[in-house]
Design a protein around this motif. Structure first.
Motif, mmCIF file in Angstrom:
data_model
loop_
_atom_site.group_PDB
_atom_site.id
_atom_site.type_symbol
_atom_site.label_atom_id
_atom_site.label_comp_id
_atom_site.label_asym_id
_atom_site.label_seq_id
_atom_site.Cartn_x
_atom_site.Cartn_y
_atom_site.Cartn_z
ATOM 1 N N THR A 177 0.783 -1.036 0.015
ATOM 2 C CA THR A 177 -0.164 -0.130 0.071
ATOM 3 C C THR A 177 0.694 1.071 0.017
ATOM 4 O OG1 THR A 177 -0.356 -0.019 2.319
ATOM 5 C CG2 THR A 177 -1.788 -1.109 1.444
ATOM 6 N N GLY A 178 1.784 1.041 0.480
ATOM 7 C CA GLY A 178 3.001 2.377 0.532
ATOM 8 C C GLY A 178 2.254 3.438 1.390
ATOM 9 N N LYS A 179 1.475 3.169 2.391
ATOM 10 C CA LYS A 179 1.044 4.076 3.270
ATOM 11 C C LYS A 179 2.401 4.714 4.083
ATOM 12 C CE LYS A 179 -3.641 2.448 3.612
ATOM 13 N NZ LYS A 179 -4.606 1.738 4.303
ATOM 14 N N THR A 180 2.495 6.141 4.267
ATOM 15 C CA THR A 180 3.527 6.447 4.771
ATOM 16 C C THR A 180 3.316 6.654 6.356
ATOM 17 O OG1 THR A 180 2.524 8.865 4.546
ATOM 18 C CG2 THR A 180 4.136 8.188 2.942
ATOM 19 N N THR A 181 4.520 6.343 7.035
ATOM 20 C CA THR A 181 4.506 6.460 8.429
ATOM 21 C C THR A 181 3.790 8.001 9.008
ATOM 22 O OG1 THR A 181 6.047 5.013 8.548
ATOM 23 C CG2 THR A 181 5.700 6.196 10.550
ATOM 24 N N ARG A 182 2.960 7.933 10.002
ATOM 25 C CA ARG A 182 2.469 9.158 10.530
ATOM 26 C C ARG A 182 3.580 9.865 11.052
ATOM 27 N NH1 ARG A 182 -3.113 6.731 13.369
ATOM 28 N NH2 ARG A 182 -4.400 6.538 11.319
ATOM 29 N N SER A 183 3.541 11.191 11.107
ATOM 30 C CA SER A 183 4.736 12.327 11.315
ATOM 31 C C SER A 183 4.450 12.472 12.907
ATOM 32 C CB SER A 183 4.796 13.355 10.687
ATOM 33 O OG SER A 183 5.643 14.377 11.040
ATOM 34 N N ARG A 184 5.447 12.309 13.662
ATOM 35 C CA ARG A 184 5.359 12.828 15.260
ATOM 36 C C ARG A 184 6.848 14.067 15.352
ATOM 37 N NH1 ARG A 184 3.522 8.435 18.995
ATOM 38 N NH2 ARG A 184 2.406 7.138 17.643
ATOM 39 N N LYS A 185 6.057 15.198 15.634
ATOM 40 C CA LYS A 185 6.850 16.181 15.649
ATOM 41 C C LYS A 185 6.954 16.522 17.258
ATOM 42 C CE LYS A 185 7.012 16.413 11.417
ATOM 43 N NZ LYS A 185 8.134 15.796 10.827
ATOM 44 N N HIS A 186 8.402 16.789 17.796
ATOM 45 C CA HIS A 186 8.672 17.228 19.111
ATOM 46 C C HIS A 186 8.662 18.741 19.231
ATOM 47 C CE1 HIS A 186 9.697 13.124 20.589
ATOM 48 N NE2 HIS A 186 10.047 12.920 19.266
ATOM 49 N N VAL A 187 7.499 19.403 19.729
ATOM 50 C CA VAL A 187 7.302 20.709 19.911
ATOM 51 C C VAL A 187 7.199 20.948 21.293
ATOM 52 C CG1 VAL A 187 6.008 22.697 19.507
ATOM 53 C CG2 VAL A 187 6.332 20.982 17.548
ATOM 54 N N ASN A 188 8.285 21.495 21.934
ATOM 55 C CA ASN A 188 8.193 21.782 23.580
ATOM 56 C C ASN A 188 7.990 20.435 24.173
ATOM 57 O OD1 ASN A 188 8.453 24.414 23.089
ATOM 58 N ND2 ASN A 188 6.000 24.845 22.950
ATOM 59 N N LYS A 189 8.439 19.391 23.762
ATOM 60 C CA LYS A 189 8.564 18.101 24.120
ATOM 61 C C LYS A 189 7.290 17.479 24.316
ATOM 62 C CE LYS A 189 12.458 19.109 27.645
ATOM 63 N NZ LYS A 189 12.783 19.024 28.854
ATOM 64 N N GLU A 190 6.447 18.158 23.402
ATOM 65 C CA GLU A 190 5.138 17.232 23.171
ATOM 66 C C GLU A 190 5.101 16.618 21.995
ATOM 67 O OE1 GLU A 190 0.462 19.000 22.494
ATOM 68 O OE2 GLU A 190 2.019 20.303 22.981
ATOM 69 N N ILE A 191 4.617 15.306 21.914
ATOM 70 C CA ILE A 191 4.626 14.513 20.811
ATOM 71 C C ILE A 191 3.192 14.916 20.004
ATOM 72 C CG2 ILE A 191 4.267 12.241 19.809
ATOM 73 C CD1 ILE A 191 6.069 11.182 21.930
ATOM 74 N N VAL A 192 3.190 15.338 18.843
ATOM 75 C CA VAL A 192 2.277 15.715 17.926
ATOM 76 C C VAL A 192 2.182 14.875 16.827
ATOM 77 C CG1 VAL A 192 1.179 17.410 16.699
ATOM 78 C CG2 VAL A 192 2.309 18.107 18.650
ATOM 79 N N ASP A 193 1.059 14.165 16.928
ATOM 80 C CA ASP A 193 0.677 13.443 15.363
ATOM 81 C C ASP A 193 -0.571 13.910 14.534
ATOM 82 O OD1 ASP A 193 -0.004 11.197 13.792
ATOM 83 O OD2 ASP A 193 0.010 9.840 15.221
ATOM 84 N N LEU A 194 0.149 14.764 13.725
ATOM 85 C CA LEU A 194 -0.797 15.598 12.845
ATOM 86 C C LEU A 194 -1.855 14.676 11.986
ATOM 87 C CD1 LEU A 194 1.927 18.060 11.512
ATOM 88 C CD2 LEU A 194 0.084 18.457 13.045
#
Length: 568
Positions: A177-194
């Motif tokens: 399927t080639g589904k890309t991995t969900r991005s996790r961004k570290h902003v102020n030590k908070e994990i954000v799954d957009l």
């Protein structure tokens, strides 16, 4: 001697001073209104864009190129401005590439499909300046200085542009399927799954939960940006689309670009795209080489191109036909497009014909051109001016996705067009498709599929073009953001982006009375070699049955195959 008169300043509440203050305030307001009306809200994709290839003639000096096509060597980029200073220049009227106006109009629509479209105001006609011939030649013709004399810039496209340094460490994702991995961004030590936030926001929009939607959009806005990485940019444009859907806005969408901008400007943006990915270049390579093989001994060649637009595919073919053993055939091209809004619906396609005629004159190829600019399902066989003594080829690259299907019309216009092609009875029907699963009428399912598809496209640009590159930002806003807006915010006839998977198209073509032709393995292997040699390692080119597939990190984005009508 006259006595001195003491000047007494007017009282703050005196009528004269009050009138002066009111006049000044009115002037300030008028100035602000004038600035707002003339400020560009949505930058045009190709406005003031410099070439991505090092063009010595025909382009403005100081081009911010990052690849020298003549030497096939990377060119060190010029010093970049800070991200905050990168603002694409735009026309004063704030129109986008396809004539949309203002932030609410991220999309255009083929207005000929709706009565409402006839009541829309249309932009002034662009006065076309003489096209810089050398610039077009650099992009569209074979260049003997390139590694192979049979290799055209628009077919071979550009090098990796340093893409290997930017390639993600995990390489190609696993799974078909080639589904890309969900991005996790570290902003102020908070994990954000957009991706999760976007999906939750789409669910609240579907439920018309404005309070939850507003809160989720606020979170997404905090961690997304048109200047960030691929996922952050995608989240930014998807948030715009969700917001438009919640507000019941239906931005206009038109598959055909308006004639407000010159083709030379369009060509610059075309270079940005073909240097970032092999999708268009390899598709044109396979199609043109197939035509040359089929028409090897033809005296008259008639190409019917559904979705010709600017005709960038054909100068290379014209050049090849000119050196064919025994001389070139008489070339007849029928350019089919959607009508432009306004009083000259065929103007852009007529301009394409004049350009192609000039190339034929230069290369001594006899030429005839026919223009059709109307709804494709209304085209009659006699409109095509078919000469049964000549070889007929039908070409359609990635444009049948803009034709309505059975979900919006009882008699599917999509099937009507395929039946017309069958009645044409071409020697070969070359069909390129955008491989997408986001054509379902169910909003949440469509949103999730669009999320997977567009995440691959944004990730592709993130790995091949610098983030601060102004050309990339303009393309993402005016093309990817525009298409995402139409998919997410629009329904019914207003939704013109309706791709199907290549397997769905295979079933549709078979039902319409076509049989699939074998894949040319020689051309396929050459295309595969070029992609491996010239592009980022995460681009894939593969085959499934008789389809040539192109994708990014395992997710198939484009597919191409050849067909022939069955004999009844």
């Amino acid at each position: 001697m006259m006595p001195l008169v003491k000047t007494i300043p007017p009282h703050p509440c005196s009528p004269i001073l009050v009138s002066i203050k009111m006049l000044r305030a009115q002037m300030i307001v008028l100035n602000k209104v004038a600035v707002f009306e003339n400020s560009p809200l949505v930058p045009h994709l190709f406005s003031d864009i410099k070439s991505v290839k090092q063009i010595k003639q025909g382009f403005p000096s100081g081009s911010n190129a990052f690849f020298d096509w003549e030497s096939n060597q990377p060119v060190p980029p010029e010093p970049k401005e800070t991200i905050g200073e990168v603002v694409p220049k735009v026309p004063k009227n704030g129109n986008t590439l396809n004539g949309s106006r203002g932030q609410k109009n991220h999309q255009d629509r083929d207005n000929d499909y709706t009565e409402e479209g006839r009541r829309n105001k249309h932009p002034a006609v662009y006065v076309e300046e003489p096209e810089p011939t050398e610039m077009f030649d650099k992009v569209l013709l074979f260049q003997p200085t390139v590694t192979s004399v049979s290799r055209a810039p628009h077919e071979a496209a550009a090098s990796q542009n340093g893409g290997n340094e930017k390639t993600q460490k995990n390489g190609r994702s696993k799974g078909s399927t080639g589904k890309t991995t969900r991005s996790r961004k570290h902003v102020n030590k908070e994990i954000v799954d957009l991706s999760t936030l976007l999906t939750q926001c789409a669910q609240s929009v579907a439920g018309n939960d404005q309070m939850t939607t507003t809160e989720l959009l606020k979170q997404i806005r905090q961690h997304s940006s048109p200047y960030g990485d691929g996922t952050e940019r995608m989240a930014y444009y998807f948030a715009n689309a969700l917001e438009a859907r919640l507000a019941n806005q239906t931005p206009l969408y038109m598959p055909v670009a308006s004639n407000e901008y010159s083709t030379a400007e369009i060509l610059k943006g075309y270079q940005v795209y073909i240097s970032a990915s092999p999708f268009k270049g390899m598709s044109d390579f396979y199609a043109n080489r197939t035509i040359l093989k089929v028409a090897e001994k033809a005296k008259r060649l008639h190409i019917i191109d559904f979705g010709i637009l600017y005709g960038f595919q054909w100068p290379c073919l014209i050049q090849c036909l000119s050196v064919r053993p025994g001389g070139p055939p008489k070339l007849h091209i029928t350019g089919i497009e959607f009508p432009q809004p306004g009083f000259r619906p065929a103007e852009r396609v007529e301009e394409t014909g004049r350009r192609l005629e000039n190339y034929c004159k230069r290369f001594n190829v006899p030429f005839e051109y026919n223009v059709i600019a109307k709804k494709w399902e209304t085209i009659r066989l006699e409109d095509l001016k078919i000469d049964r003594d000549g070889l007929i080829i039908v070409n359609c690259m990635f444009r049948l996705k803009n034709i309505p299907d059975e979900m919006v019309a009882m008699n599917s216009p999509r099937d009507i067009v395929l039946k017309l092609i069958k009645r044409i009875n071409p020697e070969i029907f070359i069909h390129g498709v955008v491989n997408g699963s986001y054509n379902t009428p169910f909003f949440l399912s469509r949103f999730k599929e669009a999320l997977y598809h567009f995440s691959s496209l944004f990730d592709m640009f993130d790995a091949t073009v610098p983030r601060e590159d102004q050309h990339r930002m303009s393309y993402e806003k005016a093309v990817l953001g525009r298409d995402a807006m139409n998919v997410i915010a629009c329904e019914g006839l207003e939704r013109a982006e309706r791709p199907e998977t290549y397997k769905q198209w295979q079933a549709r073509n078979l039902r319409a009375g076509f049989r699939q032709l074998p894949l040319n393995l020689e051309l396929f292997n050459e295309a595969k070699r070029r992609v491996k040699l010239d592009f980022n390692k995460n681009f894939v080119i593969d085959k499934d049955g008789q389809w040539m597939l192109q994708g990014w990190k395992g997710r198939i984005i484009h597919a191409l195959s050849c067909w022939k009508p069955t004999q009844e």
